[in-house]
Structure formats: structure tokens, C-alpha cells
Motif scaffolding. Structure first.
Motif, PDB file in Angstrom:
ATOM      1  N   PHE A  44       0.828  -1.193  -0.106  1.00  0.00           N
ATOM      2  CA  PHE A  44      -0.032   0.076  -0.018  1.00  0.00           C
ATOM      3  C   PHE A  44       0.783   1.258   0.013  1.00  0.00           C
ATOM      4  N   ILE A  45       0.191   2.183  -0.577  1.00  0.00           N
ATOM      5  CA  ILE A  45       0.774   3.540  -0.412  1.00  0.00           C
ATOM      6  C   ILE A  45      -0.106   4.397   0.489  1.00  0.00           C
ATOM      7  N   LEU A  46       0.359   5.057   1.395  1.00  0.00           N
ATOM      8  CA  LEU A  46      -0.190   5.831   2.355  1.00  0.00           C
ATOM      9  C   LEU A  46       0.098   7.590   1.687  1.00  0.00           C
ATOM     10  N   LEU A  47      -0.884   8.344   1.773  1.00  0.00           N
ATOM     11  CA  LEU A  47      -0.719   9.796   1.404  1.00  0.00           C
ATOM     12  C   LEU A  47      -1.050  10.340   2.702  1.00  0.00           C
ATOM     13  N   PRO A  48      -0.381  10.666   3.693  1.00  0.00           N
ATOM     14  CA  PRO A  48      -0.356  11.251   5.006  1.00  0.00           C
ATOM     15  C   PRO A  48      -0.906  12.668   4.550  1.00  0.00           C
ATOM     16  N   MET A  49      -2.020  13.132   5.457  1.00  0.00           N
ATOM     17  CA  MET A  49      -2.659  14.298   5.280  1.00  0.00           C
ATOM     18  C   MET A  49      -2.503  15.096   6.463  1.00  0.00           C
ATOM     19  N   ASP A  50      -1.581  14.779   7.363  1.00  0.00           N
ATOM     20  CA  ASP A  50      -1.508  15.724   8.648  1.00  0.00           C
ATOM     21  C   ASP A  50      -0.591  16.990   8.336  1.00  0.00           C
ATOM     22  N   GLU A  51      -0.316  17.813   9.509  1.00  0.00           N
ATOM     23  CA  GLU A  51       0.140  18.988   9.092  1.00  0.00           C
ATOM     24  C   GLU A  51       1.556  19.018   9.035  1.00  0.00           C
ATOM     25  N   THR A  52       2.472  17.952   9.446  1.00  0.00           N
ATOM     26  CA  THR A  52       3.781  18.089   9.566  1.00  0.00           C
ATOM     27  C   THR A  52       4.426  17.350   8.147  1.00  0.00           C
ATOM     28  N   THR A  53       3.680  16.326   7.633  1.00  0.00           N
ATOM     29  CA  THR A  53       4.272  15.133   6.838  1.00  0.00           C
ATOM     30  C   THR A  53       4.092  15.482   5.412  1.00  0.00           C
ATOM     31  N   GLN A  54       2.760  16.070   5.075  1.00  0.00           N
ATOM     32  CA  GLN A  54       2.346  16.120   3.599  1.00  0.00           C
ATOM     33  C   GLN A  54       3.135  17.515   3.066  1.00  0.00           C
ATOM     34  N   LYS A  55       3.846  17.341   1.897  1.00  0.00           N
ATOM     35  CA  LYS A  55       4.641  18.481   1.120  1.00  0.00           C
ATOM     36  C   LYS A  55       3.318  19.281   0.599  1.00  0.00           C
ATOM     37  N   ASN A  56       2.351  18.569   0.104  1.00  0.00           N
ATOM     38  CA  ASN A  56       1.477  19.319  -0.881  1.00  0.00           C
ATOM     39  C   ASN A  56       0.118  18.607  -0.868  1.00  0.00           C
ATOM     40  N   HIS A  57      -0.654  19.177   0.146  1.00  0.00           N
ATOM     41  CA  HIS A  57      -2.169  18.705   0.275  1.00  0.00           C
ATOM     42  C   HIS A  57      -3.074  18.496  -0.702  1.00  0.00           C
ATOM     43  N   LEU A  58      -2.952  19.733  -1.478  1.00  0.00           N
ATOM     44  CA  LEU A  58      -3.897  19.909  -2.719  1.00  0.00           C
ATOM     45  C   LEU A  58      -3.721  18.947  -3.695  1.00  0.00           C
ATOM     46  N   TRP A  66      -6.503  10.797  -9.682  1.00  0.00           N
ATOM     47  CA  TRP A  66      -5.781  10.191 -10.674  1.00  0.00           C
ATOM     48  C   TRP A  66      -5.781   8.516 -10.610  1.00  0.00           C
ATOM     49  N   CYS A  67      -5.737   8.106  -9.392  1.00  0.00           N
ATOM     50  CA  CYS A  67      -5.914   6.720  -9.097  1.00  0.00           C
ATOM     51  C   CYS A  67      -7.195   6.150  -9.477  1.00  0.00           C
ATOM     52  N   LEU A  68      -8.373   6.914  -8.999  1.00  0.00           N
ATOM     53  CA  LEU A  68      -9.690   6.445  -9.248  1.00  0.00           C
ATOM     54  C   LEU A  68      -9.779   6.361 -10.630  1.00  0.00           C
ATOM     55  N   ASN A  69      -9.221   7.322 -11.562  1.00  0.00           N
ATOM     56  CA  ASN A  69      -9.419   7.608 -12.980  1.00  0.00           C
ATOM     57  C   ASN A  69      -8.802   6.428 -13.794  1.00  0.00           C
ATOM     58  N   LYS A  70      -7.712   5.889 -12.700  1.00  0.00           N
ATOM     59  CA  LYS A  70      -6.866   4.653 -13.453  1.00  0.00           C
ATOM     60  C   LYS A  70      -7.586   3.170 -13.042  1.00  0.00           C
ATOM     61  N   GLN A  71      -8.865   3.268 -12.305  1.00  0.00           N
ATOM     62  CA  GLN A  71      -9.688   2.103 -11.768  1.00  0.00           C
ATOM     63  C   GLN A  71      -8.817   1.562 -10.937  1.00  0.00           C
ATOM     64  N   TYR A  72      -8.066   2.191 -10.166  1.00  0.00           N
ATOM     65  CA  TYR A  72      -7.461   1.739  -8.717  1.00  0.00           C
ATOM     66  C   TYR A  72      -8.727   1.988  -7.841  1.00  0.00           C
ATOM     67  N   LYS A  73      -8.664   1.248  -6.663  1.00  0.00           N
ATOM     68  CA  LYS A  73      -9.514   1.477  -5.659  1.00  0.00           C
ATOM     69  C   LYS A  73      -8.647   2.481  -4.480  1.00  0.00           C
ATOM     70  N   ALA A  74      -9.395   3.292  -3.661  1.00  0.00           N
ATOM     71  CA  ALA A  74      -8.663   4.019  -2.456  1.00  0.00           C
ATOM     72  C   ALA A  74      -9.599   4.058  -1.385  1.00  0.00           C
ATOM     73  N   SER A  75      -8.834   4.275  -0.482  1.00  0.00           N
ATOM     74  CA  SER A  75      -9.581   4.447   0.690  1.00  0.00           C
ATOM     75  C   SER A  75      -9.236   5.667   1.542  1.00  0.00           C
ATOM     76  N   SER A  84      -6.203  11.002   5.604  1.00  0.00           N
ATOM     77  CA  SER A  84      -4.927  10.419   4.693  1.00  0.00           C
ATOM     78  C   SER A  84      -5.774   9.631   3.682  1.00  0.00           C
ATOM     79  N   PHE A  85      -5.012   9.176   2.687  1.00  0.00           N
ATOM     80  CA  PHE A  85      -5.628   8.295   1.608  1.00  0.00           C
ATOM     81  C   PHE A  85      -4.624   7.215   1.576  1.00  0.00           C
ATOM     82  N   LEU A  86      -5.457   5.969   1.562  1.00  0.00           N
ATOM     83  CA  LEU A  86      -4.557   4.733   1.026  1.00  0.00           C
ATOM     84  C   LEU A  86      -5.023   4.023  -0.183  1.00  0.00           C
ATOM     85  N   LEU A  87      -3.800   4.096  -0.707  1.00  0.00           N
ATOM     86  CA  LEU A  87      -3.863   3.402  -2.338  1.00  0.00           C
ATOM     87  C   LEU A  87      -3.245   2.377  -2.255  1.00  0.00           C
TER      88      LEU A  87
END
Length: 442
Positions: A44-58, A66-75, A84-87
């Protein structure tokens, strides 16, 4: 920690291996092999969305789309490290994150399961929402508008989320059925040209926009712009009732409700539509037709930059340094929808103004949720509700990173605000229709 990154860093030291003894060379390659083996086993890939870890929330939202558009499931991990998003782990997802400057972490099955177990615990105010389908996005905006004229268009462009600009002709020809999510540009659905008459009546752009609006109304078979805009508002209303998701900011919020409430009543003065307004029109307003607001009083002054007393811009009296609003705290397990819409790395969001800056709480219907409000005067900044099978969200203000946006101001550069909490709220709404869980009544 990014084990794959550690592996790459270790490879940078390969030039020193030739100088090592045979047993040291063997040990070094063994360590590199272990690091590489661990990295390729990441699931899995985790996109952390906390204040200190994520460089670019947007742009993290853009990666998820993009992942959903590529037919990947996401959480979507509600309330876990800022939402956060789990891919799934895939080389092309890693590369896309690196290209767009989005921080990510690699997780093994065991690590991902540990996180999901923590989230599922009844003692934690967290929830996992599966995202399945990339919503088809439309932006209701006049032809020729630049991306920086509108915060939503601007952030969609920055996050690289595709959208289709549409306007009156497309709406009235029933093309809304092609989309899942609709944003209303800072529009005036009452036919009063944004109430810009007082200050800008002689400005070339105002004269040209009025001329273009009248020509379009005539082309579409309407005698007045107000009649044509009402027809558009009703089509949008039907889109929501049928199951669509509508998001609006600034003047598109209150002017939309006012137009619906004034159906069949002439509320426009002569400088807007060529004839006098209807006598005593306030008494003929039908609040049952609106989405969010009730009992409001329309502003009859054509030179005044206000539609009604819904907007708090002139009543709020809040100094710049204290202008913040607070996101409400919901139960992620029971109130999934408002929890999704409020995901952020902070609950305190700086305020920003617009023609419709915020909403008088006394004029909001009881079945509409306030998602964000200013604690100093209890004004609502961010509200949400259900209409038929669909949903709507109203967000006061013009641009989350431009406190007092004026006509002709320079555009906001989102590269300077990649972690903007205000713009995150917009993108929460964009991903909202992607959720697997069936919408629940709020």
C-alpha cells in the motif's frame, strides 16, 4: 519511513563498496538486498494528510483522483492523520507522487492492517471510506473566464483534476446528466448582474457582460436575463434532486436560493431588466422553494452590493487578525458525510471575504448542517444539506487565500499555498461523490 527511499540513498554509496574487504562487500549487498526486498513487498501507499508530513495537500487529492480514474480503488481514512488516503502500491503511483511533489509512505500488509484495525476500533473517532469511482466534474462558468477568476476552477487546475466548463446552453439542454458533481461559479441567478451597478455601471467590462447576458437570453428564447437565469437555477435544482452533488461559493449560494424563491415575481429594477419591479414583492417570496435559507429580506437598492440580509459581510465587524472559523467535530462512524467534508489538518481555518462572505445563522433552515462557523459572532461559513436524492454544499467567500479579493486583483498562486486548509475543503467536496457508502440523510 520510506524504505524505498532508503534503498535509493544506499545505492548512492555504492561507489565506496570497491574499497571494502570481501566480507564487508558481502554484508553491504546483503543489507541492500533486504532493503530492496522489503520495498518491493510493500502493498500500500499512504498519502499522509497531517500538518507536518504532507508537502502538498492539494495535489494529494489530485493523486487520489488520478488513481480512481485509472481504476484503482482507494480508501479515505477519516480523521486518521488529517484524513489520509490509502492507495494500492504500484510503480506508476509512486512515480506520479514524485512528479507532483506529494509525500507518500510505503506500507506492508501488516502495517496497513494495523492502521485499519486502529481506525475500526469503537474507541476511535475514525472511519474508513472506500472510494471507487472518479466523479465527472462540471464547472458552471461563463465562456472565456480564466482559471484564477474562481477558486474552484483554480484548485482543480492546480490539483490536476479534470473538469468540463459548462454554461447556460449546456444546462438548459439537459447536459447535467453527464456529470456527478457541479460547481457554481460566482454567479448571480437573480438577473441583477451581480449588483455591480452602483460601482461599475460605466466600466467597459460591466457593459459588455450585460450585453452578452442579454444576447444569450434572447438566443435561448427568454425575454429577460432574470427569466433565463431562473430556468437555469431550476435545472440545477432538478439535477440535485435527482442525485447530483452541487457545490457553490460566494454569490452563487444566496442568489441561487433567492432566484428559486422569487419564481414568478419580478424583483429586478429598471436598470437591470427595463421595467419596474413588482410592488410589495417581498411578501410574495416563497421560502419553501429554497435549498438552505429562510425568512430573508431582499435588498431593494440597485446601487447596493448586496442581494439580501443572508450575507454577513457588512454586519460581521470582525478584524482581520481574528477572522477565523472553526470546523465542526462530527462522529466519523455515524456522521460519515459531514466528517468527509470537514477533513483537514486543522480545525481552525482563516476567514476570507467575498460578495457573500458568510451566512446569518438565524436564516438557515433547520435541516441544513453548519460545517464551519465563526465563534466570535456565530456566523456560518460552510454549510451542507440534502435535497431529494442529492446533496449541496455552500461555502461563503471568494478565495480562501485572498482575504479581500477585489475586481482586477492579481490571481492567487497556489504554489505558494500547497497546504491551504480552505482549499482543502473545496477538494473534500470533489471527492465526496466517489465514496462507496450510500449517502445517508443528514
Amino acid at each position: 519511513m520510506l524504505f524505498f527511499t532508503e534503498f535509493l540513498l544506499s545505492l548512492n554509496r555504492i561507489t565506496t563498496i570497491a574499497a571494502l574487504k570481501p566480507i564487508e562487500v558481502k554484508s553491504t549487498f546483503y543489507i541492500l538486498f533486504l532493503l530492496f526486498s522489503f520495498s518491493v513487498k510493500a502493498s500500500f501507499i499512504l498519502l499522509p494528510m497531517d500538518e507536518t508530513t504532507q508537502k502538498n495537500h492539494l495535489k494529494a487529492y489530485g493523486i487520489t483522483y488520478w488513481c480512481l480514474n485509472k481504476q484503482y480503488k482507494a480508501s479515505w481514512l477519516l480523521n486518521y492523520r488529517g484524513g489520509s488516503f490509502l492507495l494500492p502500491d504500484a510503480e506508476e503511483i509512486r512515480k506520479e507522487c514524485q512528479i507532483r511533489g506529494v509525500s507518500f509512505e510505503l506500507l506492508s500488509d501488516a502495517e496497513a492492517n494495523q492502521i485499519l484495525d486502529e481506525i475500526s476500533s469503537p474507541s476511535q473517532n475514525m472511519e474508513t471510506v472506500v472510494l471507487e469511482k472518479a466523479p465527472k466534474v462540471a464547472v458552471y462558468t461563463p465562456k472565456g473566464k480564466q482559471p484564477w477568476d474562481d477558486a474552484v476552477t483554480m484548485v482543480l487546475t492546480y490539483a490536476e483534476i479534470p473538469f468540463t466548463p459548462i454554461y447556460d446552453e449546456e444546462v438548459l439542454s439537459d447536459q447535467l446528466i453527464l456529470y456527478d458533481w457541479l460547481h457554481l461559479h460566482h454567479e448571480d441567478f437573480t438577473g441583477q448582474y451581480g449588483k455591480f451597478f452602483g460601482q461599475y455601471r460605466n466600466a467597459p467590462w460591466y457593459i459588455e457582460q450585460k450585453k452578452e447576458a442579454e444576447a444569450l437570453a434572447t438566443k435561448l428564447g427568454y425575454a429577460k436575463v432574470s427569466q433565463e437565469k431562473l430556468a437555469v437555477a431550476k435545472k440545477i435544482r432538478d439535477f440535485v434532486i435527482g442525485g447530483g452533488f452541487m457545490f457553490a461559493m460566494c454569490s452563487a449560494t444566496d442568489s441561487f436560493d433567492i432566484a428559486l424563491s422569487a419564481e414568478g415575481v419580478d424583483i429586478c429594477e429598471p436598470m437591470f431588466d427595463g421595467d419596474a419591479s413588482e410592488g410589495n414583492y417581498q411578501s410574495k417570496i416563497d421560502y419553501s422553494r429554497t435549498f438552505a435559507f429562510k425568512n430573508f429580506i431582499l435588498d431593494r437598492r440597485p446601487e447596493h452590493y448586496e442581494f439580501s440580509d443572508i450575507d454577513m459581510t457588512e454586519k460581521r465587524k470582525i478584524p482581520f487578525e481574528k477572522d477565523y472559523f472553526t470546523l465542526m467535530d462530527f462522529s466519523a462512524k455515524w456522521d460519515v458525510i459531514p466528517s468527509m467534508l470537514c477533513q483537514n489538518h486543522t480545525q481552525l481555518v482563516k476567514g476570507f471575504m467575498g460578495q457573500s462572505t458568510s451566512f446569518d445563522s438565524e436564516l438557515i433552515k433547520s435541516n441544513v448542517l453548519t460545517l464551519g462557523k465563526c465563534e466570535l459572532n456565530d456566523e456560518a461559513r460552510y454549510i451542507h444539506g440534502q435535497k431529494g436524492k442529492g446533496f449541496f454544499t455552500f461555502f461563503g467567500g471568494h478565495d480562501p487565500e485572498d482575504f479581500q479579493h477585489r475586481v482586477g486583483d492579481e490571481p492567487t498562486v497556489l504554489d505558494l499555498h500547497p497546504n491551504s486548509p480552505g482549499f482543502r475543503l473545496i477538494l473534500n467536496n470533489v471527492l465526496f461523490p466517489a465514496a462507496r457508502k450510500k449517502p445517508q440523510k443528514t
